[in-house]
Design a protein around this motif. Structure first.
Motif, PDB file in Angstrom:
ATOM      1  N   ASP A 214     -19.434  -8.457  11.277  1.00 46.44           N
ATOM      2  CA  ASP A 214     -20.416  -8.898  12.266  1.00 46.44           C
ATOM      3  C   ASP A 214     -21.023  -7.681  12.955  1.00 46.44           C
ATOM      4  O   ASP A 214     -20.309  -6.747  13.333  1.00 46.44           O
ATOM      5  N   ASP A 216     -22.309  -5.429  15.727  1.00 44.47           N
ATOM      6  CA  ASP A 216     -21.920  -5.312  17.136  1.00 44.47           C
ATOM      7  C   ASP A 216     -23.145  -5.349  18.052  1.00 44.47           C
ATOM      8  O   ASP A 216     -24.172  -4.704  17.771  1.00 44.47           O
ATOM      9  N   HIS A 217     -23.043  -6.128  19.124  1.00 45.31           N
ATOM     10  CA  HIS A 217     -24.079  -6.201  20.166  1.00 45.31           C
ATOM     11  C   HIS A 217     -25.456  -6.570  19.594  1.00 45.31           C
ATOM     12  O   HIS A 217     -26.484  -6.070  20.064  1.00 45.31           O
ATOM     13  N   GLU A 258     -23.770 -12.326  10.798  1.00 41.99           N
ATOM     14  CA  GLU A 258     -22.478 -12.258  10.111  1.00 41.99           C
ATOM     15  C   GLU A 258     -22.661 -12.138   8.598  1.00 41.99           C
ATOM     16  O   GLU A 258     -23.500 -12.817   8.011  1.00 41.99           O
ATOM     17  N   ARG A 279     -18.440   0.403   7.015  1.00 39.99           N
ATOM     18  CA  ARG A 279     -18.619   0.704   8.438  1.00 39.99           C
ATOM     19  C   ARG A 279     -19.085   2.142   8.663  1.00 39.99           C
ATOM     20  O   ARG A 279     -20.001   2.398   9.451  1.00 39.99           O
ATOM     21  N   THR A 300     -23.509  -0.685  14.361  1.00 39.47           N
ATOM     22  CA  THR A 300     -22.134  -0.681  13.855  1.00 39.47           C
ATOM     23  C   THR A 300     -21.675  -2.091  13.503  1.00 39.47           C
ATOM     24  O   THR A 300     -22.276  -3.089  13.927  1.00 39.47           O
ATOM     25  N   SER A 302     -18.125  -4.688  13.080  1.00 41.15           N
ATOM     26  CA  SER A 302     -16.702  -4.983  13.207  1.00 41.15           C
ATOM     27  C   SER A 302     -16.338  -5.841  11.999  1.00 41.15           C
ATOM     28  O   SER A 302     -17.114  -6.706  11.594  1.00 41.15           O
ATOM     29  N   TYR A 326     -12.437 -11.164  15.233  1.00 39.40           N
ATOM     30  CA  TYR A 326     -12.411 -11.234  16.698  1.00 39.40           C
ATOM     31  C   TYR A 326     -11.476 -10.182  17.280  1.00 39.40           C
ATOM     32  O   TYR A 326     -11.739  -9.614  18.344  1.00 39.40           O
ATOM     33  N   LYS A 329     -13.362  -7.044  17.382  1.00 37.54           N
ATOM     34  CA  LYS A 329     -14.311  -7.046  18.502  1.00 37.54           C
ATOM     35  C   LYS A 329     -13.589  -6.768  19.816  1.00 37.54           C
ATOM     36  O   LYS A 329     -14.031  -5.945  20.634  1.00 37.54           O
ATOM     37  N   ASN A 330     -12.476  -7.457  20.006  1.00 36.64           N
ATOM     38  CA  ASN A 330     -11.771  -7.359  21.284  1.00 36.64           C
ATOM     39  C   ASN A 330     -11.078  -6.018  21.481  1.00 36.64           C
ATOM     40  O   ASN A 330     -10.746  -5.642  22.612  1.00 36.64           O
ATOM     41  N   ARG A 333     -14.599  -2.852  18.962  1.00 29.54           N
ATOM     42  CA  ARG A 333     -15.710  -2.929  17.996  1.00 29.54           C
ATOM     43  C   ARG A 333     -15.755  -1.699  17.081  1.00 29.54           C
ATOM     44  O   ARG A 333     -15.025  -0.747  17.261  1.00 29.54           O
ATOM     45  N   ASN A 334     -16.611  -1.781  16.074  1.00 36.96           N
ATOM     46  CA  ASN A 334     -16.774  -0.721  15.079  1.00 36.96           C
ATOM     47  C   ASN A 334     -15.422  -0.315  14.497  1.00 36.96           C
ATOM     48  O   ASN A 334     -15.081   0.874  14.428  1.00 36.96           O
TER      49      ASN A 334
END
Length: 356
Positions: A214, A216-217, A258, A279, A300, A302, A326, A329-330, A333-334
């Motif tokens: 996914d 990021d941001h 995604e 990545r 970037t 995740s 997730y 992400k948590n 990220r990246n």
């Protein structure tokens, strides 16, 4: 990004749910309508879901076709697939009719052979006239049967060629229907089919990993620079993923920002290395407007990874890779995170058109 509930539950009958909802709304269950509600069910296009909901419970076919042409003009052929299917059915009926004619001609020829045999083997067969008549009858019947057979063979060959052309047309419709128009990768429908196939083969299941990635941001990117820039970034990300993964890997845009990669014949370590390679390359890829000089990057990803052997079925595999995503992400990220038992994520889809 598409969420999914966790747990070892059985795979829901998505097709049944969609068909049932369409039936309740009085929507004809034809392929192009199913396509619209399938995409709305996935939730990848919020505006499509809103437009369908705005039609109410008794939408007309004209209204549905207008929405289909608006959102899926590249694959929404109201009559193309139906026309090709009808033509193929007609050609097949013609071919069956030809084969029945051939069978009838052979049966008639067999009767002539039987009659000639009876004449030649009867006690009166010594008569030269009877024998000559029988031979003439056989000769004419054989010639007629051979000529008719040649004509039918040529016709069958022609019909077979026409059917092959139509089959290729249907294959092209299917290819287009399974392709995301923006990234030219597989879409969610194609992804679901490919993921299900993993569990139809024990060898595939033992050596296949799923990567769910996914951007990021991404919402911030769309809000800051606009959706046209966001679309270009999505296309570029798709190209980066495709260019840095094995050619035989299945890559799809599964909704919104995604992406997913089904990587077969791979170990867990190879799947993690592939995710990190994607990545790293993406993070170093420039995203800059050459005309204005505006820099949209860095961009970037995740990534969540889960091996098929760690899941019970396709839905469980997707859920666990999504849980790992997730976690990535948590945790900042990246980064790439491998699913481990004990990871949990509370989320669920909120299907607009299926709200009570």
């Amino acid at each position: 990004m598409q969420g999914a509930t966790s747990g070892r539950t059985s795979t829901p009958d998505i097709a049944g749910q969609i068909t049932h909802a369409m039936r309740l709304m009085g929507i004809a269950p034809i392929p192009r309508n199913y396509e619209l509600y399938y995409e709305a069910y996935l939730g990848s296009n919020a505006q499509l879901s809103k437009d369908l909901a705005a039609l109410g419970s008794r939408a007309t076919q004209e209204e549905l076709d207008a929405i289909g042409a608006r959102y899926f003009s590249h694959i929404h052929h109201p009559h193309g697939i139906e026309r090709a299917h009808s033509t193929l059915t007609a050609k097949l009926a013609e071919l069956v009719s030809l084969l029945k004619e051939e069978q009838s001609a052979l049966e008639s020829y067999n009767r002539v052979l039987d009659e000639a045999y009876v004449n030649m083997t009867s006690k009166s067969a010594a008569s030269a006239d009877i024998l000559r008549h029988a031979i003439g009858l056989l000769s004419d019947a054989t010639a007629d049967t051979m000529n008719q057979g040649k004509e039918r063979v040529q016709t069958v060959v022609q019909k077979s060629f026409e059917m092959e052309v139509i089959r290729q047309e249907l294959d092209e419709y299917k290819r287009i229907a399974n392709t995301d128009s923006l990234t030219r990768l597989g879409n969610r429908r194609a992804f679901d089919e490919s993921l299900a196939a993993v569990y139809n083969n024990e060898h595939l299941r033992r050596f296949t990993g799923l990567l769910v990635a996914d951007i990021d941001h991404f919402k911030k990117i769309n809000d800051t620079f606009g959706h046209p820039v966001g679309d270009k970034i999505l296309a570029t990300v798709g190209n980066v993923i495709r260019a840095n993964i094995r050619r035989d890997a299945f890559v799809a845009r599964t909704g919104g920002e995604e992406f997913a990669v089904i990587l077969g014949d791979s170990s867990q370590e190879e799947c993690l290395q592939a995710a990190d390679r994607i990545r790293t390359v993406l993070a170093s890829t420039p995203f800059k407007n050459s005309r204005t000089g505006v820099n949209y990057g860095p961009i970037t990803l995740s990534v969540g990874v889960c091996m098929a052997t760690a899941a019970d079925d396709p839905l469980d595999l997707y859920n666990k890779a999504d849980i790992a995503l997730y976690a990535a992400k948590n945790s900042g990220r990246n980064r790439t995170v491998l699913f481990e038992e004990g990871m949990r994520k509370d989320s669920g889809r909120n299907w607009l058109i299926y709200r009570r």
